[in-house]
Scaffold this active site. Structure first.
Site, PDB file in Angstrom:
ATOM      1  N   ASP B  65       0.850  -1.189   0.000  1.00  0.00           N
ATOM      2  CA  ASP B  65       0.000   0.000   0.000  1.00  0.00           C
ATOM      3  C   ASP B  65       0.883   1.235   0.000  1.00  0.00           C
ATOM      4  O   ASP B  65       1.904   1.275   0.695  1.00  0.00           O
ATOM      5  CB  ASP B  65      -0.946   0.008   1.209  1.00  0.00           C
ATOM      6  CG  ASP B  65      -2.132   0.928   0.964  1.00  0.00           C
ATOM      7  OD1 ASP B  65      -2.840   0.723  -0.037  1.00  0.00           O
ATOM      8  OD2 ASP B  65      -2.333   1.873   1.740  1.00  0.00           O
ATOM      9  N   GLY B 141       1.449   6.678 -12.150  1.00  0.00           N
ATOM     10  CA  GLY B 141       0.823   7.458 -11.080  1.00  0.00           C
ATOM     11  C   GLY B 141       1.373   8.875 -10.997  1.00  0.00           C
ATOM     12  O   GLY B 141       1.418   9.592 -12.001  1.00  0.00           O
ATOM     13  N   ARG B 168       9.128   2.611  -2.519  1.00  0.00           N
ATOM     14  CA  ARG B 168       8.839   1.197  -2.774  1.00  0.00           C
ATOM     15  C   ARG B 168      10.124   0.373  -2.740  1.00  0.00           C
ATOM     16  O   ARG B 168      10.160  -0.738  -2.207  1.00  0.00           O
ATOM     17  CB  ARG B 168       8.107   1.038  -4.119  1.00  0.00           C
ATOM     18  CG  ARG B 168       7.519  -0.362  -4.328  1.00  0.00           C
ATOM     19  CD  ARG B 168       6.490  -0.403  -5.447  1.00  0.00           C
ATOM     20  NE  ARG B 168       5.335   0.398  -5.097  1.00  0.00           N
ATOM     21  CZ  ARG B 168       5.011   1.564  -5.681  1.00  0.00           C
ATOM     22  NH1 ARG B 168       5.736   2.029  -6.680  1.00  0.00           N
ATOM     23  NH2 ARG B 168       3.974   2.232  -5.254  1.00  0.00           N
TER      24      ARG B 168
END
Lengths: 185, 185
Positions: B65, B141, B168
């Site tokens: 997430d 994104g 990430r």
């Protein structure tokens, strides 16, 4: 070694594979929703929340959920209206709509109640437009910028009149009608 | 008749009481969270989602997430970055920041994995600023508008270099290090 990542985003999957390959870890896509709870429909949100709460609190427990869906913003802020109010606020929403002609929006309220372990959901909507600037001191949340169809005043200017025509009035009136019939009290 | 409404919003409670009183229904406040799943911390979201998925899919299931927290917008869009991207998009975020001097933001990623029924969470963050306009074609994104600290390029301009320094990369590298130690493969 192999891990399974629950994501529908292939870009993320590719990045994660790239990051983990030096560790000899293979990444597989898991066809599953990351969470069962990310919905944009307040009726679904209220139902799921009620199902969970009813197990702990029993009958006549009610969950309310409200969303504000602005047409020109693809439904934003939708079910995240409360979060958006706390962060960018009314000012942010008006900034997003500055220069935007189409100011139509829908308020939707869902009321979910558990009776004998079963959840029943009642919904109500108000169609309207977003005002150019906040007006009125009644109500709360987005009330100062929501003008319901057929009116020139905002919910915040309408005061208790709001409780006759609002999304919340429609959802909870339906709940009240149903309860009074069902239980003949 | 009495119902209990799970809400922390006293304005809503007052409205609901007002709407239901003609039906002879009394409204009581239930001191409970409407849902257990509305969190703004991606580590909590990933952990809860993993706990749920692991029951179905077993060990080595991973949930990822990511949130984007913009300082000047009180953390918006936070954990709702994907929803905001789908609705108001990059254009909307830039509109909210137009004329805003402080453009600092943090990307945070959480990776939750289940091992023997226990969930372990690894997180990683990237601090940076939001660009004035989108630049670059790599990534996905918000990558075209995120410039990590110490760089002048956006994530979308950095290409695979992003995978060395991103939020990430940090979260999943920590996961990779831990897995390779724990399982000595």
């Amino acid at each position: 070694m192999k891990i399974r990542v629950a994501t529908t985003n292939l870009h993320k999957l590719e990045e994660i594979s790239h990051i983990l390959s030096p560790f000899g870890i293979e990444v597989e896509k898991l066809e599953a929703e990351k969470t069962e709870v990310q919905h944009e429909d307040v009726a679904v949100i209220a139902r799921k929340a009620a199902e969970s709460l009813c197990r702990h609190y029993g009958d006549f427990t009610v969950v309310e959920d409200t969303g504000l869906y602005i047409d020109a913003l693809s439904g934003f802020p939708g079910p995240y209206a409360e979060y958006v109010y706390r962060t960018i606020g009314i000012e942010g929403v008006l900034k997003l709509l500055s220069g935007v002609e189409d100011r139509r929006a829908t308020f939707t309220c869902a009321a979910a109640i558990c009776i004998s372990g079963v959840v029943k959901v009642f919904t109500g909507s108000s169609r309207g437009v977003i005002a150019e600037r906040p007006r009125g001191t009644g109500g709360f949340g987005y009330d100062p910028i929501f003008i319901p169809e057929g009116y020139t005043s905002t919910f915040a200017e309408l005061g208790v009149e709001k409780n006759k025509i609002s999304h919340r009035a429609r959802a909870f009136t339906a709940l009240g009608v149903w309860l009074s019939k069902e239980f003949k009290y």
